[in-house]
Design a protein around this motif. Structure first.
Motif, PDB file in Angstrom:
ATOM      1  N   ARG A 121       0.818  -1.218   0.000  1.00 27.26           N
ATOM      2  CA  ARG A 121       0.000   0.000   0.000  1.00 27.26           C
ATOM      3  C   ARG A 121       0.850   1.264   0.000  1.00 27.26           C
ATOM      4  N   MET A 122       2.084   1.170   0.510  1.00 28.71           N
ATOM      5  CA  MET A 122       2.982   2.325   0.531  1.00 28.71           C
ATOM      6  C   MET A 122       3.477   2.687  -0.876  1.00 28.71           C
ATOM      7  N   VAL A 123       3.469   1.736  -1.812  1.00 28.53           N
ATOM      8  CA  VAL A 123       4.078   1.971  -3.123  1.00 28.53           C
ATOM      9  C   VAL A 123       3.072   1.980  -4.280  1.00 28.53           C
ATOM     10  N   ILE A 124       1.835   1.695  -4.010  1.00 34.43           N
ATOM     11  CA  ILE A 124       0.816   1.607  -5.065  1.00 34.43           C
ATOM     12  C   ILE A 124      -0.075   2.847  -4.991  1.00 34.43           C
ATOM     13  N   PRO A 125      -0.607   3.312  -6.111  1.00 34.09           N
ATOM     14  CA  PRO A 125      -1.553   4.436  -6.032  1.00 34.09           C
ATOM     15  C   PRO A 125      -2.738   4.107  -5.119  1.00 34.09           C
ATOM     16  N   LYS A 126      -3.169   5.078  -4.346  1.00 38.26           N
ATOM     17  CA  LYS A 126      -4.234   4.869  -3.362  1.00 38.26           C
ATOM     18  C   LYS A 126      -5.520   4.344  -4.000  1.00 38.26           C
ATOM     19  N   LYS A 127      -5.813   4.788  -5.185  1.00 34.79           N
ATOM     20  CA  LYS A 127      -7.034   4.363  -5.874  1.00 34.79           C
ATOM     21  C   LYS A 127      -7.000   2.851  -6.153  1.00 34.79           C
ATOM     22  N   ILE A 128      -5.854   2.341  -6.568  1.00 40.00           N
ATOM     23  CA  ILE A 128      -5.719   0.910  -6.861  1.00 40.00           C
ATOM     24  C   ILE A 128      -5.778   0.105  -5.567  1.00 40.00           C
ATOM     25  N   ALA A 129      -5.105   0.591  -4.532  1.00 43.18           N
ATOM     26  CA  ALA A 129      -5.135  -0.105  -3.238  1.00 43.18           C
ATOM     27  C   ALA A 129      -6.564  -0.182  -2.716  1.00 43.18           C
ATOM     28  N   ALA A 130      -7.277   0.924  -2.769  1.00 42.01           N
ATOM     29  CA  ALA A 130      -8.658   0.947  -2.266  1.00 42.01           C
ATOM     30  C   ALA A 130      -9.541  -0.022  -3.049  1.00 42.01           C
ATOM     31  N   ALA A 131      -9.414  -0.031  -4.367  1.00 38.08           N
ATOM     32  CA  ALA A 131     -10.232  -0.927  -5.190  1.00 38.08           C
ATOM     33  C   ALA A 131      -9.932  -2.387  -4.873  1.00 38.08           C
ATOM     34  N   HIS A 132      -8.665  -2.720  -4.717  1.00 40.57           N
ATOM     35  CA  HIS A 132      -8.282  -4.107  -4.425  1.00 40.57           C
ATOM     36  C   HIS A 132      -8.768  -4.521  -3.030  1.00 40.57           C
ATOM     37  N   LEU A 133      -8.555  -3.663  -2.065  1.00 40.60           N
ATOM     38  CA  LEU A 133      -8.916  -4.022  -0.692  1.00 40.60           C
ATOM     39  C   LEU A 133     -10.438  -4.061  -0.516  1.00 40.60           C
ATOM     40  N   ASP A 134     -11.180  -3.257  -1.269  1.00 43.24           N
ATOM     41  CA  ASP A 134     -12.642  -3.308  -1.215  1.00 43.24           C
ATOM     42  C   ASP A 134     -13.149  -4.655  -1.721  1.00 43.24           C
ATOM     43  N   ARG A 135     -12.473  -5.221  -2.732  1.00 45.23           N
ATOM     44  CA  ARG A 135     -12.874  -6.516  -3.268  1.00 45.23           C
ATOM     45  C   ARG A 135     -12.577  -7.642  -2.282  1.00 45.23           C
ATOM     46  N   GLN A 136     -11.631  -7.433  -1.373  1.00 47.98           N
ATOM     47  CA  GLN A 136     -11.251  -8.465  -0.416  1.00 47.98           C
ATOM     48  C   GLN A 136     -12.243  -8.583   0.733  1.00 47.98           C
ATOM     49  N   VAL A 137     -13.035  -7.558   0.962  1.00 47.61           N
ATOM     50  CA  VAL A 137     -13.968  -7.534   2.094  1.00 47.61           C
ATOM     51  C   VAL A 137     -15.216  -8.300   1.803  1.00 47.61           C
TER      52      VAL A 137
END
Length: 115
Positions: A99-115
């Motif tokens: 998450r420190m190295v990826i754009p926030k938008k991509i991190a949020a989209a990926h982590l939302d799919r994990q929930v």
């Protein structure tokens, strides 16, 4: 105990991650930025971690976490003894480093799919 295969499974499940072997270290990165590295003997995992918080992390669990070598202390980086980590703890450390190295938008989209 966490293995290199466990770390690989988590890291490679994260978007835009690629795996590289550099000087016998297995490294996971996004673009050119390394966020996790495994030592050649697979005993230590280095990972991205905020510099301002690493002293507290190491002080809290010195048997588990350690400072990187002096030349790497300028980076946001910490080492962990893989034998001391649980799989869940490793998953959290790897994901946070990513998450420190990826754009926030991509991190949020990926982590939302994990929930």
């Amino acid at each position: 105990m966490v293995t290199a295969a466990d770390v690989r499974a988590v890291a490679m499940s994260l978007p835009r991650t690629s795996e590289h072997l550099i000087h016998d270290h297995v490294k996971f990165r996004v673009g050119k930025i390394v966020y996790v590295a495994i030592s050649p003997d697979e005993s230590t995992m280095g990972f991205g971690f905020p510099k301002e918080e690493r002293a507290a992390l190491i002080a809290a669990e010195p048997d588990k976490f350690a400072m990187p070598r002096l030349s790497d202390q300028r980076f946001h980086w910490v080492h962990a003894r893989m034998a001391a980590l649980s799989r869940e703890e490793m998953r959290e450390l790897v994901t946070d480093a990513w998450r420190m190295v990826i754009p926030k938008k991509i991190a949020a989209a990926h982590l939302d799919r994990q929930v």
